[in-house]
Design an enzyme around this catalytic site. Structure first.
Site: not given
Ligand code: PEP
Length: 252
Positions: A13, A97, A212, A234
């Site tokens: 989150w 991360h 993504s 997201g």
């Molecule tokens: C993340 O930051 O761990 C991630 C996968 O973000 P998103 O799914 O928004 O690309």
């Protein structure tokens, strides 16, 4: 998927939402979450952790932190110890991360120490690795990720059930993903590297893809060999999207 490995769909989150929106999200997940496969994990911001944990009490959804300090306790203003996370109900913690690596200058050596602290506190570390776009363009993606794995994962990682998340930096929050062939190739390399460095325990290490992941691309990504789940940013903030990704996990 890897035969015999229970898939995991994890939601990061990040630094989003209010307490009220976090609780609404938790409630929506709780009432719709499936009790069988895959395993679901959510990682709220630290401030929202305990109210979200209370809202999810009795559900099958696991909770994780988004980071922890490498020390067990002490003078580290603004930081959180792994044991503190465990104390309030976390079972997992995301480490390394790319946003931590870029925003806070975290190196793989630092991630390794955090990982040791997480394991000592009884948390399952979810260690993120991934190349930048420039590194991929320079054909360095596999070398960069292999180096991050070797430097970030401490001894005992695989036997303790540690998880690896492959997250190409350029795919995070951009709506772009590597091709399925590129993801499969990278995950195969990650599997081999983990097995070589950590022995046969590495064959059961869960390898998540992140970057993504959306309801529309999840089924294709999750069907790939050595992709044992997803780390979702997201789309994890929208209950229906997160649950749709979970439903996209191929059956058994
Ligand atoms: C993340 O930051 O761990 C991630 C996968 O973000 P998103 O799914 O928004 O690309």
């Amino acid at each position: 998927m890897t035969p015999g490995i229970r898939p995991l769909i994890a939601g990061n989150w990040k630094m989003n939402g209010t307490l009220a929106s976090a609780l609404r999200l938790a409630e929506a997940l709780r009432s719709a979450a499936m009790s069988a496969t895959p395993e679901l994990l959510v990682c709220p911001p630290f401030l929202h952790f305990q109210p979200v944990a209370a809202a999810l009490l009795g559900s099958t959804i696991a909770l994780g932190g988004q980071d922890c300090h490498h020390a067990a306790s002490g003078a580290h203003t603004g930081d959180i110890a792994a044991a503190m996370l465990r104390d309030v109900g976390a079972s997992h913690v995301i480490l390394g991360h790319s946003e931590r690596r870029s925003d806070h200058g975290e190196t793989s050596a630092m991630v390794r120490r955090k990982c040791e602290a997480a394991l000592a506190a009884g948390l399952v570390p979810v260690v993120c690795v991934g190349e930048t776009e420039a590194e991929r363009d320079a054909d360095q993606a596999e070398a960069v990720v292999a180096r991050q794995l070797l430097d970030s994962l401490p001894p005992g990682f695989a036997t303790a059930g540690g998880i690896v998340a492959y997250e190409p930096v350029w795919a995070i929050g951009t709506g772009r993903t590597p091709s399925e062939a590129e993801v499969a190739a990278m995950h195969g390399m990650i599997r081999n590297t983990v097995v070589q460095a950590h022995g046969d325990g590495g064959r059961a290490t869960r390898l998540l893809y992140g970057g993504s992941v959306k309801p529309g691309n999840a089924a294709g990504l999750l069907a790939l060999p050595d992709v044992d789940g997803a780390l979702v940013g997201g789309a994890s903030l929208v209950a229906e999207d997160f649950l749709a990704i979970a439903r996209a996990v191929p059956a058994g």
